[in-house]
Scaffold this active site. Sequence first.
Site, PDB file in Angstrom:
ATOM      1  N   ILE A 197       0.828  -1.205   0.000  1.00 25.41           N
ATOM      2  CA  ILE A 197       0.000   0.000   0.000  1.00 25.41           C
ATOM      3  C   ILE A 197       0.870   1.266   0.000  1.00 25.41           C
ATOM      4  O   ILE A 197       0.541   2.254  -0.662  1.00 25.41           O
ATOM      5  CB  ILE A 197      -0.939  -0.062   1.219  1.00 25.41           C
ATOM      6  CG1 ILE A 197      -1.959  -1.196   1.012  1.00 25.41           C
ATOM      7  CG2 ILE A 197      -1.624   1.271   1.462  1.00 25.41           C
ATOM      8  CD1 ILE A 197      -2.603  -1.704   2.282  1.00 25.41           C
ATOM      9  N   SER A 207      -6.550  -0.187  10.872  1.00 20.68           N
ATOM     10  CA  SER A 207      -6.971  -1.499  10.368  1.00 20.68           C
ATOM     11  C   SER A 207      -8.299  -1.878  11.000  1.00 20.68           C
ATOM     12  O   SER A 207      -8.579  -1.530  12.162  1.00 20.68           O
ATOM     13  CB  SER A 207      -5.928  -2.547  10.756  1.00 20.68           C
ATOM     14  OG  SER A 207      -6.413  -3.841  10.480  1.00 20.68           O
ATOM     15  N   TYR A 222      -1.317  -7.799  16.745  1.00 18.77           N
ATOM     16  CA  TYR A 222      -1.302  -6.901  15.581  1.00 18.77           C
ATOM     17  C   TYR A 222      -2.456  -5.885  15.736  1.00 18.77           C
ATOM     18  O   TYR A 222      -2.253  -4.680  15.555  1.00 18.77           O
ATOM     19  CB  TYR A 222      -1.473  -7.727  14.301  1.00 18.77           C
ATOM     20  CG  TYR A 222      -1.731  -6.903  13.070  1.00 18.77           C
ATOM     21  CD1 TYR A 222      -0.711  -6.163  12.469  1.00 18.77           C
ATOM     22  CD2 TYR A 222      -3.008  -6.858  12.494  1.00 18.77           C
ATOM     23  CE1 TYR A 222      -0.958  -5.402  11.336  1.00 18.77           C
ATOM     24  CE2 TYR A 222      -3.253  -6.103  11.365  1.00 18.77           C
ATOM     25  CZ  TYR A 222      -2.233  -5.378  10.789  1.00 18.77           C
ATOM     26  OH  TYR A 222      -2.479  -4.614   9.671  1.00 18.77           O
ATOM     27  N   LYS A 277      -2.247  -1.758  15.953  1.00 17.97           N
ATOM     28  CA  LYS A 277      -2.958  -0.836  15.059  1.00 17.97           C
ATOM     29  C   LYS A 277      -3.923   0.036  15.867  1.00 17.97           C
ATOM     30  O   LYS A 277      -4.086   1.221  15.585  1.00 17.97           O
ATOM     31  CB  LYS A 277      -3.718  -1.602  13.967  1.00 17.97           C
ATOM     32  CG  LYS A 277      -2.874  -2.447  13.043  1.00 17.97           C
ATOM     33  CD  LYS A 277      -1.688  -1.720  12.427  1.00 17.97           C
ATOM     34  CE  LYS A 277      -2.068  -0.743  11.350  1.00 17.97           C
ATOM     35  NZ  LYS A 277      -0.850  -0.178  10.683  1.00 17.97           N
TER      36      LYS A 277
END
Length: 293
Positions: A20, A140, A165, A169
């Site tokens: 990205i 996210s 994770y 985020k």
Amino acid sequence: MDASDLRGRTILVTGANAGIGYWCVEQLAARGARVLLGCRSTERAQVAVDAVRAHVPDADLRVLPLDLGSLDSIARAAAAVDEKLDAVICNAGVKAANRDARTSDGLDLMMGTNFLGHFALLARLDAALTPDARVVAVGSLAHRFARLDPAQITAPWRGSSLRQYGRSKAALMAFAFELDRRWSSSSRSAVIAHPGYAVDPLTPDREGVLEVPRATRAFAAVTRGLVQGKDGGALPIVHAATAAEVTGGDYWGPGGWLEFRGAPVRVTASDAVRDPALGGALWAAAEVATGIA
Ligand SMILES: NC(=O)c1ccc[n+]([C@@H]2O[C@H](COP(=O)([O-])OP(=O)(O)OC[C@H]3O[C@@H](n4cnc5c(N)ncnc54)[C@H](OP(=O)(O)O)[C@@H]3O)[C@@H](O)[C@H]2O)c1
């Protein structure tokens, strides 16, 4: 949109050599922005520069060596920025399967890179930001799977790596909401954007950056109605960094089913990451963890 509407604007993208981040660079450069590619490998960054220039021949690009897993590297990178930044896109991110994975400073790899690295970078870049600079934190959907406890950000994690994770985020997102509150009396703004569900096999090839075997691409085509390529994933992030309609504290993501794909729209983050008490406590914990006040 005018193809040169970003001429005169300088934007730093972290993790710019792949995925990205690469597409943010290509899309911003195509609209005339000068883009700094914050990357930990100058070789991979140069491959990305060459790939962008193959599609945008007059792209105005500069490689900024930056390892977000090293507080020393972050300080060196910030000191090397000798121009004003109109925007910073905090995109670099890692997923680690291993609970023992650490940054060079001994921090948990995901929390240390995805959140604390960007916290330290923005603190160090303060003098380089223009008076109306915009910071974009790449969040996210995974932020919803994780309960974030500021007192535990440097503690060994429990549960699955996806949960950690998600915590990392969520921390980056909560930090960006808090940064925007702290900037409320200035013209600077912090916003959050997420790319939905963005995968390599639906992403156009770019020489040296991404080359997907034809069979993999054909197999993945059946998912096109559900998820998107990383070029599509970059759209809400570039929109958040550049669109006039975006205001501080916004959260943008894809407008399609489950926010997996589609054109950028305003979306809603969890109550937790928008909570000022959590944002304040997280900020204080990040100062301790990074030694940067
Ligand atoms: N793809 C998705 O569906 C999705 C969904 C939600 C959120 N996101 C978020 O979007 C961002 C980009 O994801 P992606 O799918 O494009 O991932 P990706 O293809 O794995 O790219 C990650 C980028 O981050 C860089 N990076 C990793 N650790 C770094 C470090 N210590 N210092 C500097 N750069 C570092 C990588 O550089 P190297 O080449 O050196 O490793 C690479 O350029 C991440 O923050 C991710 O959490 C992605």
